[in-house]
Design a protein around this motif. Structure first.
Motif, PDB file in Angstrom:
ATOM      1  N   ASP A 137       0.810  -1.217   0.000  1.00  7.47           N
ATOM      2  CA  ASP A 137       0.000   0.000   0.000  1.00  7.47           C
ATOM      3  C   ASP A 137       0.844   1.269   0.000  1.00  7.47           C
ATOM      4  OD1 ASP A 137      -2.440  -1.219  -0.158  1.00  7.47           O
ATOM      5  OD2 ASP A 137      -2.810  -1.215   2.012  1.00  7.47           O
ATOM      6  N   ALA A 138       2.147   1.143   0.236  1.00  7.55           N
ATOM      7  CA  ALA A 138       3.002   2.335   0.249  1.00  7.55           C
ATOM      8  C   ALA A 138       3.372   2.792  -1.164  1.00  7.55           C
ATOM      9  CB  ALA A 138       4.279   2.048   1.040  1.00  7.55           C
ATOM     10  N   VAL A 139       3.092   1.982  -2.164  1.00  7.26           N
ATOM     11  CA  VAL A 139       3.461   2.334  -3.540  1.00  7.26           C
ATOM     12  C   VAL A 139       2.567   3.456  -4.052  1.00  7.26           C
ATOM     13  CG1 VAL A 139       3.672   1.491  -5.904  1.00  7.26           C
ATOM     14  CG2 VAL A 139       4.310   0.010  -3.999  1.00  7.26           C
ATOM     15  N   ARG A 140       3.176   4.490  -4.586  1.00  7.82           N
ATOM     16  CA  ARG A 140       2.470   5.632  -5.165  1.00  7.82           C
ATOM     17  C   ARG A 140       2.997   5.883  -6.577  1.00  7.82           C
ATOM     18  NH1 ARG A 140       0.364   4.685  -0.956  1.00  7.82           N
ATOM     19  NH2 ARG A 140      -0.489   6.141   0.601  1.00  7.82           N
ATOM     20  N   LEU A 141       2.299   6.705  -7.324  1.00 11.68           N
ATOM     21  CA  LEU A 141       2.767   7.069  -8.661  1.00 11.68           C
ATOM     22  C   LEU A 141       4.144   7.716  -8.590  1.00 11.68           C
ATOM     23  CD1 LEU A 141       1.576   7.392 -11.731  1.00 11.68           C
ATOM     24  CD2 LEU A 141       1.516   9.810 -11.101  1.00 11.68           C
ATOM     25  N   THR A 142       4.375   8.491  -7.553  1.00 16.08           N
ATOM     26  CA  THR A 142       5.605   9.279  -7.445  1.00 16.08           C
ATOM     27  C   THR A 142       6.798   8.500  -6.897  1.00 16.08           C
ATOM     28  OG1 THR A 142       4.772  10.084  -5.317  1.00 16.08           O
ATOM     29  CG2 THR A 142       4.429  11.494  -7.241  1.00 16.08           C
TER      30      THR A 142
ATOM     31  N   ALA B  10       3.232  14.996 -13.275  1.00 21.97           N
ATOM     32  CA  ALA B  10       2.642  14.485 -12.042  1.00 21.97           C
ATOM     33  C   ALA B  10       3.672  13.903 -11.083  1.00 21.97           C
ATOM     34  CB  ALA B  10       1.597  13.414 -12.377  1.00 21.97           C
ATOM     35  N   GLY B  11       4.921  13.888 -11.489  1.00 23.24           N
ATOM     36  CA  GLY B  11       5.979  13.389 -10.609  1.00 23.24           C
ATOM     37  C   GLY B  11       6.307  11.929 -10.812  1.00 23.24           C
ATOM     38  N   GLY B  12       5.775  11.329 -11.866  1.00 28.26           N
ATOM     39  CA  GLY B  12       6.065   9.934 -12.152  1.00 28.26           C
ATOM     40  C   GLY B  12       7.198   9.795 -13.151  1.00 28.26           C
ATOM     41  N   VAL B  13       7.597   8.556 -13.408  1.00 24.61           N
ATOM     42  CA  VAL B  13       8.589   8.239 -14.441  1.00 24.61           C
ATOM     43  C   VAL B  13       8.063   7.065 -15.241  1.00 24.61           C
ATOM     44  CG1 VAL B  13      10.581   9.126 -13.176  1.00 24.61           C
ATOM     45  CG2 VAL B  13       9.888   6.754 -12.865  1.00 24.61           C
ATOM     46  N   PHE B  14       8.540   6.928 -16.474  1.00 29.29           N
ATOM     47  CA  PHE B  14       8.018   5.869 -17.330  1.00 29.29           C
ATOM     48  C   PHE B  14       9.060   4.794 -17.584  1.00 29.29           C
ATOM     49  CE2 PHE B  14       9.785   9.024 -20.202  1.00 29.29           C
ATOM     50  CZ  PHE B  14      10.462   8.270 -21.144  1.00 29.29           C
ATOM     51  N   TYR B  15       8.553   3.627 -17.951  1.00 30.57           N
ATOM     52  CA  TYR B  15       9.391   2.449 -18.197  1.00 30.57           C
ATOM     53  C   TYR B  15       8.789   1.667 -19.349  1.00 30.57           C
ATOM     54  CZ  TYR B  15      11.474  -2.172 -17.426  1.00 30.57           C
ATOM     55  OH  TYR B  15      12.132  -3.381 -17.585  1.00 30.57           O
ATOM     56  N   ARG B  16       9.641   1.116 -20.168  1.00 28.70           N
ATOM     57  CA  ARG B  16       9.168   0.262 -21.268  1.00 28.70           C
ATOM     58  C   ARG B  16      10.235  -0.770 -21.577  1.00 28.70           C
ATOM     59  NH1 ARG B  16       6.317  -0.978 -25.691  1.00 28.70           N
ATOM     60  NH2 ARG B  16       7.377  -1.165 -27.685  1.00 28.70           N
ATOM     61  N   ASN B  17       9.840  -2.026 -21.766  1.00 29.85           N
ATOM     62  CA  ASN B  17      10.827  -3.051 -22.125  1.00 29.85           C
ATOM     63  C   ASN B  17      10.455  -3.852 -23.366  1.00 29.85           C
ATOM     64  OD1 ASN B  17       8.956  -5.006 -21.321  1.00 29.85           O
ATOM     65  ND2 ASN B  17       9.945  -5.390 -19.344  1.00 29.85           N
ATOM     66  N   GLY B  18       9.299  -3.588 -23.965  1.00 32.14           N
ATOM     67  CA  GLY B  18       8.928  -4.273 -25.191  1.00 32.14           C
ATOM     68  C   GLY B  18       8.056  -5.491 -25.017  1.00 32.14           C
ATOM     69  N   SER B  19       7.721  -5.857 -23.772  1.00 33.72           N
ATOM     70  CA  SER B  19       6.828  -6.994 -23.513  1.00 33.72           C
ATOM     71  C   SER B  19       5.723  -6.560 -22.567  1.00 33.72           C
ATOM     72  CB  SER B  19       7.601  -8.172 -22.906  1.00 33.72           C
ATOM     73  OG  SER B  19       6.704  -9.168 -22.442  1.00 33.72           O
ATOM     74  N   GLY B  20       4.514  -6.380 -23.100  1.00 24.97           N
ATOM     75  CA  GLY B  20       3.396  -5.980 -22.250  1.00 24.97           C
ATOM     76  C   GLY B  20       3.052  -7.022 -21.216  1.00 24.97           C
TER      77      GLY B  20
ATOM     78  N   VAL C 168       3.901  -5.387 -12.601  1.00 22.97           N
ATOM     79  CA  VAL C 168       2.994  -4.641 -11.733  1.00 22.97           C
ATOM     80  C   VAL C 168       2.526  -5.552 -10.593  1.00 22.97           C
ATOM     81  CG1 VAL C 168       0.790  -3.405 -11.572  1.00 22.97           C
ATOM     82  CG2 VAL C 168       2.248  -3.092 -13.581  1.00 22.97           C
ATOM     83  N   ALA C 169       2.164  -6.777 -10.920  1.00 16.95           N
ATOM     84  CA  ALA C 169       1.721  -7.728  -9.890  1.00 16.95           C
ATOM     85  C   ALA C 169       2.816  -7.999  -8.867  1.00 16.95           C
ATOM     86  CB  ALA C 169       1.279  -9.036 -10.541  1.00 16.95           C
ATOM     87  N   ALA C 170       4.066  -7.954  -9.308  1.00 21.94           N
ATOM     88  CA  ALA C 170       5.196  -8.209  -8.410  1.00 21.94           C
ATOM     89  C   ALA C 170       5.635  -6.970  -7.645  1.00 21.94           C
ATOM     90  CB  ALA C 170       6.377  -8.752  -9.214  1.00 21.94           C
ATOM     91  N   GLY C 171       5.015  -5.814  -7.921  1.00 17.50           N
ATOM     92  CA  GLY C 171       5.405  -4.583  -7.242  1.00 17.50           C
ATOM     93  C   GLY C 171       6.645  -3.939  -7.819  1.00 17.50           C
ATOM     94  N   ARG C 172       7.119  -4.433  -8.947  1.00 17.75           N
ATOM     95  CA  ARG C 172       8.297  -3.852  -9.589  1.00 17.75           C
ATOM     96  C   ARG C 172       7.935  -2.586 -10.355  1.00 17.75           C
ATOM     97  NH1 ARG C 172      10.550  -9.665 -11.902  1.00 17.75           N
ATOM     98  NH2 ARG C 172      11.276 -10.483  -9.882  1.00 17.75           N
TER      99      ARG C 172
ATOM    100  N   GLN D 178      -3.020   2.180  -4.538  1.00 14.19           N
ATOM    101  CA  GLN D 178      -2.770   3.573  -4.185  1.00 14.19           C
ATOM    102  C   GLN D 178      -2.204   4.389  -5.351  1.00 14.19           C
ATOM    103  OE1 GLN D 178      -3.985   4.600  -1.371  1.00 14.19           O
ATOM    104  NE2 GLN D 178      -4.553   2.499  -0.866  1.00 14.19           N
ATOM    105  N   VAL D 179      -1.860   3.707  -6.433  1.00 13.98           N
ATOM    106  CA  VAL D 179      -1.388   4.403  -7.638  1.00 13.98           C
ATOM    107  C   VAL D 179      -2.560   4.739  -8.554  1.00 13.98           C
ATOM    108  CG1 VAL D 179       0.084   4.201  -9.686  1.00 13.98           C
ATOM    109  CG2 VAL D 179       0.851   3.254  -7.499  1.00 13.98           C
ATOM    110  N   TRP D 180      -3.612   3.935  -8.490  1.00 18.69           N
ATOM    111  CA  TRP D 180      -4.729   4.037  -9.431  1.00 18.69           C
ATOM    112  C   TRP D 180      -5.309   5.453  -9.553  1.00 18.69           C
ATOM    113  CZ3 TRP D 180      -6.689   0.884 -13.091  1.00 18.69           C
ATOM    114  CH2 TRP D 180      -7.960   1.185 -13.596  1.00 18.69           C
ATOM    115  N   PRO D 181      -5.646   6.146  -8.446  1.00 24.36           N
ATOM    116  CA  PRO D 181      -6.263   7.480  -8.613  1.00 24.36           C
ATOM    117  C   PRO D 181      -5.356   8.464  -9.340  1.00 24.36           C
ATOM    118  CG  PRO D 181      -6.594   6.650  -6.383  1.00 24.36           C
ATOM    119  CD  PRO D 181      -5.596   5.746  -7.028  1.00 24.36           C
ATOM    120  N   ALA D 182      -4.083   8.488  -8.988  1.00 20.48           N
ATOM    121  CA  ALA D 182      -3.160   9.419  -9.647  1.00 20.48           C
ATOM    122  C   ALA D 182      -2.960   9.050 -11.111  1.00 20.48           C
ATOM    123  CB  ALA D 182      -1.819   9.434  -8.915  1.00 20.48           C
ATOM    124  N   LEU D 183      -2.951   7.774 -11.404  1.00 19.27           N
ATOM    125  CA  LEU D 183      -2.818   7.356 -12.794  1.00 19.27           C
ATOM    126  C   LEU D 183      -4.023   7.803 -13.610  1.00 19.27           C
ATOM    127  CD1 LEU D 183      -1.294   5.802 -15.011  1.00 19.27           C
ATOM    128  CD2 LEU D 183      -2.524   3.737 -14.276  1.00 19.27           C
ATOM    129  N   GLN D 184      -5.202   7.700 -13.022  1.00 23.86           N
ATOM    130  CA  GLN D 184      -6.398   8.170 -13.732  1.00 23.86           C
ATOM    131  C   GLN D 184      -6.302   9.669 -14.042  1.00 23.86           C
ATOM    132  OE1 GLN D 184      -8.729   5.884 -14.847  1.00 23.86           O
ATOM    133  NE2 GLN D 184      -7.079   4.621 -14.018  1.00 23.86           N
TER     134      GLN D 184
END
Length: 264
Positions: free
Chosen positions: A148-153, A180-190, A197-201, A250-256
């Motif tokens: 629950d401590a994970v946030r967008l930021t 919004a204070g976030g950062v993006f990541y992409r590796n080519g495999s959705g 995301v499920a692993a909290g990474r 806890q990331v969902w609202p900020a992502l929206q």
């Protein structure tokens, strides 16, 4: 019917391991593969993709001859059991061909319109994500639960893009995320990013359009870890694909807010 799901899930884990070994062999010999383009130069397929999917289908059909199939390379095969296997033999073919480790074998099981089980096998990392509806999600046997401590930021947001993506919309998304204070990541495999995301990474993931074989298993994994996902293909027509949004709670609202600001 729960026993039927459990038996299929167990079989899928074993078959995914065999498929992953086959794919890994091709990965180490990838210089010999003939690569073909599909919809664009970035949308590619190789002999490895086709042979891995052929293996998965053959093994599953031998165990569950009445089940249906939906696969990236070999299309649709109707079944009569009420179960459908949704298969991406190598999700992340571009990284695979480039020699990057970010690819996986992804298998999901549908019962009617519901995703009830999934396996995502990541050969280079020797990691196996498994999930069953109502039974949690595991990584190499260890139960996953989002913090629950994970946030967008304080986390990374995975972003998917393909030849179907609108470049202007993607640029607006990245800008809104950074503002919004976030950062993006992409590796080519959705599929792998959703499992992350499920692993909290990763704190969240967004892609404007994904195919069912890329995301059904990963969406189940996020939900089973305690995360939130937007409805995918709400009309039930999986062949069309659709928008994918997944996040820690806890990331969902900020992502929206970010998605609204970017108008995506």
């Amino acid at each position: 019917m729960t026993d039927a799901i459990a038996a299929r899930h167990q079989a899928a884990e074993q078959i995914a391991a065999e498929a992953a070994a086959l794919a890994l062999g091709y990965f180490h010999r990838r210089a010999d593969l003939v690569v073909e383009t599909k919809a664009s130069p970035q949308d590619i397929v190789s002999r490895a993709d086709r042979e891995v999917e052929t293996l998965i289908r053959a093994r599953l059909a031998a165990l569950c001859p009445d089940d249906g199939f939906l696969g990236e390379e070999l299309g649709v095969q109707a079944g009569t059991s009420g179960f459908t296997w949704v298969i991406d033999p190598i999700d992340g073919t571009s990284p695979f061909i480039a020699g990057l480790p970010h690819w996986c074998v992804a298998i999901a099981l549908q019962q009617g319109a519901a995703t009830v089980a999934a396996v995502t096998h990541v050969p280079v990392a020797d990691e196996v994500f498994t999930a069953r509806q109502g039974g949690g999600v595991r990584l190499n046997g260890a139960l996953l639960r989002l913090d629950d401590a994970v946030r967008l930021t304080n986390s990374q947001t995975g972003i998917g893009a393909s030849h179907r993506s609108d470049p202007t919309a993607m640029a607006a998304l990245v800008q809104a995320l950074l503002v919004a204070g976030g950062v993006f990541y992409r590796n080519g495999s959705g599929a792998l990013m959703l499992a992350s995301v499920a692993a909290g990474r990763l704190g969240s993931y967004f892609e404007a359009h994904m195919h069912a074989w890329d995301c059904l298993g990963g969406l189940l994994m996020v939900r089973e870890a305690g995360g939130v996902t937007a409805p995918f293909c709400a009309d039930g027509y999986l062949l069309a694909g659709g928008r994918v949004v997944a996040a820690a709670p806890q990331v969902w609202p900020a992502l929206q807010d970010v998605l609204i600001a970017a108008e995506v």
